[in-house]
Motif scaffolding. Structure first.
Motif, short mmCIF file in Angstrom:
data_model
loop_
_atom_site.label_atom_id
_atom_site.label_comp_id
_atom_site.label_asym_id
_atom_site.label_seq_id
_atom_site.Cartn_x
_atom_site.Cartn_y
_atom_site.Cartn_z
N ARG A 119 0.82 -0.96 0.10
CA ARG A 119 -0.15 0.33 0.21
C ARG A 119 0.75 0.76 -0.25
O ARG A 119 0.57 1.87 -0.60
CB ARG A 119 -1.52 -0.19 1.65
N ARG A 120 1.90 1.08 1.13
CA ARG A 120 2.86 2.08 0.64
C ARG A 120 3.53 2.53 -0.32
O ARG A 120 3.59 4.07 -0.97
CB ARG A 120 4.14 1.91 1.89
N THR A 121 4.01 1.38 -1.38
CA THR A 121 4.65 1.43 -2.80
C THR A 121 3.59 2.44 -3.67
O THR A 121 3.95 2.64 -4.39
CB THR A 121 4.73 0.46 -2.88
N PHE A 122 2.62 1.50 -3.32
CA PHE A 122 1.16 1.66 -4.23
C PHE A 122 1.13 3.55 -4.79
O PHE A 122 1.21 4.16 -4.90
CB PHE A 122 -0.07 1.37 -4.35
N ILE A 123 1.14 3.76 -3.38
CA ILE A 123 0.63 5.57 -2.75
C ILE A 123 2.13 6.47 -3.37
O ILE A 123 1.68 7.06 -4.14
CB ILE A 123 0.66 5.58 -2.08
N SER A 124 3.10 5.72 -2.84
CA SER A 124 4.35 6.40 -3.14
C SER A 124 4.68 6.56 -4.93
O SER A 124 4.67 7.76 -5.44
CB SER A 124 5.43 5.96 -2.46
N GLU A 125 4.52 6.01 -5.41
CA GLU A 125 4.51 5.68 -6.97
C GLU A 125 3.73 5.91 -7.66
O GLU A 125 3.92 7.11 -8.83
CB GLU A 125 5.01 3.98 -7.75
N LEU A 126 2.52 6.16 -7.36
CA LEU A 126 1.57 6.73 -8.24
C LEU A 126 1.96 8.39 -7.51
O LEU A 126 1.93 9.58 -8.76
CB LEU A 126 0.07 7.21 -7.09
N LEU A 127 3.02 9.01 -6.57
CA LEU A 127 2.94 10.07 -6.33
C LEU A 127 3.79 10.68 -7.24
O LEU A 127 3.91 12.09 -7.80
CB LEU A 127 2.85 10.68 -4.72
N ASP A 128 4.86 9.93 -7.11
CA ASP A 128 6.37 10.15 -8.18
C ASP A 128 5.64 10.11 -9.56
O ASP A 128 6.01 10.98 -10.35
CB ASP A 128 7.04 8.63 -7.80
N SER A 129 4.45 9.46 -10.10
CA SER A 129 4.89 9.59 -11.97
C SER A 129 4.01 10.82 -11.32
O SER A 129 3.49 11.10 -12.76
CB SER A 129 3.70 8.60 -11.61
N GLY A 130 2.87 11.26 -10.59
CA GLY A 130 2.84 13.34 -11.31
C GLY A 130 1.13 12.90 -11.26
O GLY A 130 0.69 14.32 -10.82
N VAL A 131 0.91 11.46 -10.23
CA VAL A 131 -1.15 11.98 -10.12
C VAL A 131 -1.35 12.96 -8.59
O VAL A 131 -0.63 12.98 -7.82
CB VAL A 131 -1.36 10.21 -9.74
N ASP A 132 -1.73 13.65 -9.53
CA ASP A 132 -2.51 14.34 -7.86
C ASP A 132 -2.66 13.77 -6.34
O ASP A 132 -3.55 12.53 -6.55
CB ASP A 132 -3.94 15.55 -8.75
N ILE A 133 -2.71 14.63 -5.49
CA ILE A 133 -2.90 13.44 -4.04
C ILE A 133 -4.62 13.30 -4.14
O ILE A 133 -4.53 12.25 -3.14
CB ILE A 133 -2.34 14.76 -3.06
N SER A 134 -5.09 14.27 -4.29
CA SER A 134 -6.38 14.26 -4.80
C SER A 134 -7.19 13.25 -5.19
O SER A 134 -7.90 12.11 -4.44
CB SER A 134 -7.26 15.44 -4.67
N THR A 135 -6.85 12.80 -6.42
CA THR A 135 -6.69 10.93 -6.34
C THR A 135 -6.42 10.15 -5.99
O THR A 135 -6.78 9.29 -5.90
CB THR A 135 -6.20 11.82 -7.63
N VAL A 136 -4.91 9.99 -5.43
CA VAL A 136 -4.22 8.97 -4.83
C VAL A 136 -5.59 9.14 -3.31
O VAL A 136 -5.02 7.76 -3.40
CB VAL A 136 -3.38 9.74 -4.44
N GLN A 137 -5.06 9.85 -3.25
CA GLN A 137 -6.46 9.99 -2.00
C GLN A 137 -8.47 8.93 -1.65
O GLN A 137 -8.03 7.91 -0.93
CB GLN A 137 -7.16 11.25 -1.26
N ARG A 138 -8.33 9.35 -2.92
CA ARG A 138 -9.97 8.25 -3.37
C ARG A 138 -9.42 7.32 -3.49
O ARG A 138 -10.04 6.19 -3.29
CB ARG A 138 -10.18 9.09 -4.63
N LEU A 139 -8.42 7.02 -4.92
CA LEU A 139 -7.97 5.19 -5.11
C LEU A 139 -7.22 4.51 -3.29
O LEU A 139 -7.73 3.44 -3.27
CB LEU A 139 -6.57 5.02 -6.10
N ALA A 140 -6.87 5.18 -2.46
CA ALA A 140 -6.83 4.36 -1.36
C ALA A 140 -7.67 4.90 0.14
O ALA A 140 -7.34 3.72 0.65
CB ALA A 140 -5.23 5.49 -0.64
N GLY A 141 -8.65 5.02 -0.49
CA GLY A 141 -9.62 4.84 0.67
C GLY A 141 -9.53 5.62 1.97
O GLY A 141 -10.11 5.85 2.58
N HIS A 142 -8.58 6.71 1.38
CA HIS A 142 -8.01 7.89 2.87
C HIS A 142 -9.14 8.52 3.38
O HIS A 142 -10.08 9.44 1.76
CB HIS A 142 -6.98 8.54 2.44
N ALA A 143 -9.70 8.97 4.81
CA ALA A 143 -10.06 10.04 4.53
C ALA A 143 -9.76 11.34 4.78
O ALA A 143 -10.21 12.25 4.05
CB ALA A 143 -10.57 10.32 6.26
#
Length: 331
Positions: free
Chosen positions: A269-293
């Motif tokens: 899960r940490r790897t998934f989030i880190s790589e999405l952020l590193d690839s330029g995906v905006d944090i709001s989209t990553v938040q939705r995919l991760a199911g974070h509040a």
């Protein structure tokens, strides 16, 4: 006539309930009923611990009178938890206590001023060092390879499990709760029901992961039920849902076979989030995919390391900058 256990407990401890209220008016019961089923046992255990701390073991979460708690009690709880537990665990338990008191306020069982004072305790300071790690690409490749080298149904299932963890960042409980009809083979969409906080969401697998899951389904079959299920010692697929603990055992086994250093399911899960952020995906989209509040919680999973920070600043320019050679040539 002998005293009832509740009455006897009340005589021994002023924080004990004198009589059990209806569950609809019990702040602990109301709080626990609002949690996801998977979260209730841990939070009930935390509240039981707090109740025992306050009453020298004579009460649990259901027999403690939470409405009688004042600042002196909650401050004592914080001190004891801080001494006995890791900061993250202590804060989780304090959060449960605050939430029960909040339900007591909503039920009009505690005065607003008493509530405000009781919950006015600081969280335990957490060490700034990040927990967990991101898995390197080679480590994930090695894990997948040992699964591919296993021609049994277990090899196909474990490859699918790792592909889902790596490609979607799901939590262990979310993975084992997936059913066959939650997975869309054509788009890679997966419906996640009752995630943390009881929230539902849709995540998507990358094409490579879709292919791995489809290979597993060719072994599993199309019968409805759990997407990932047991494989018995004879190598036969049994349509019985995996447990979160079984996921740990599978990952530990494959990690040892691949020679990968210690890691957890949550590290995917940490790897998934880190790589999405590193690839330029905006944090709001990553938040939705991760199911974070919140985006703040998503940011805590960032394990991209110093190289990413160094790359980021290379995009900055220094206006009027000249090298030493250029400056010398001007003189």
């Amino acid at each position: 006539m002998s005293d009832s256990p509740t009455t006897t407990s009340a005589l021994k401890n002023p924080l004990a309930l004198s009589a059990p209220p209806p569950l609809t008016e019990h702040p602990t019961a109301v709080y626990l009923s609002g949690l996801a089923p998977g979260s209730r046992p841990a939070m009930r255990q935390a509240l039981d611990t707090i109740a025992r701390v306050l009453t020298n073991g004579s009460c649990d979460a259901m027999t403690l009178d939470w409405t009688a708690l004042r600042y002196k009690h909650t401050a004592l709880v914080r001190t004891i938890l801080m001494e006995k537990y890791a900061p993250a665990t202590a804060n989780k338990m304090l959060c449960a206590m605050r939430r029960v008191l909040k339900e007591a306020l909503r039920l009009e069982l505690i005065d607003a001023k008493d509530f405000a004072r009781a919950v006015d305790i600081k969280s335990v300071q957490v060490c700034s060092e990040l927990q967990g790690r991101a898995l390197a690409s080679k480590e994930i490749a090695d894990l997948m390879q040992v699964c591919f080298d296993d021609p049994t149904p277990g090899g196909f299932r474990d490859a699918a499990l790792i592909a889902i963890l790596r490609g979607s960042g799901l939590r262990r409980r979310e993975v084992v709760n997936l059913n066959l009809n939650d997975f869309d083979k054509s788009t890679g969409a997966m419906k996640v029901w009752g995630g943390k906080g009881g929230k539902n969401r849709t995540v998507y697998l990358p094409d490579a992961a879709i292919s791995v899951v489809q290979d597993w389904l060719g072994i599993r079959g199309e019968e409805s039920g759990s997407l990932l299920c047991h494989v018995n010692k004879a190598g036969c697929v049994v349509l019985r849902r995996l447990t979160p603990q079984a996921v740990l055992f599978i990952l530990q086994k494959r990690g040892e076979q691949a020679g990968v250093g210690h890691f957890s399911a949550h590290d995917f899960r940490r790897t998934f989030i880190s790589e999405l952020l590193d690839s330029g995906v905006d944090i709001s989209t990553v938040q939705r995919l991760a199911g974070h509040a919140s985006p703040d919680l998503t940011a805590r999973y960032d394990r991209r390391g110093e190289q990413t920070l160094r790359r980021a600043v290379q995009t900055l320019s220094i206006p009027g900058f000249r090298t030493k050679t250029e400056r010398d040539s001007k003189n």
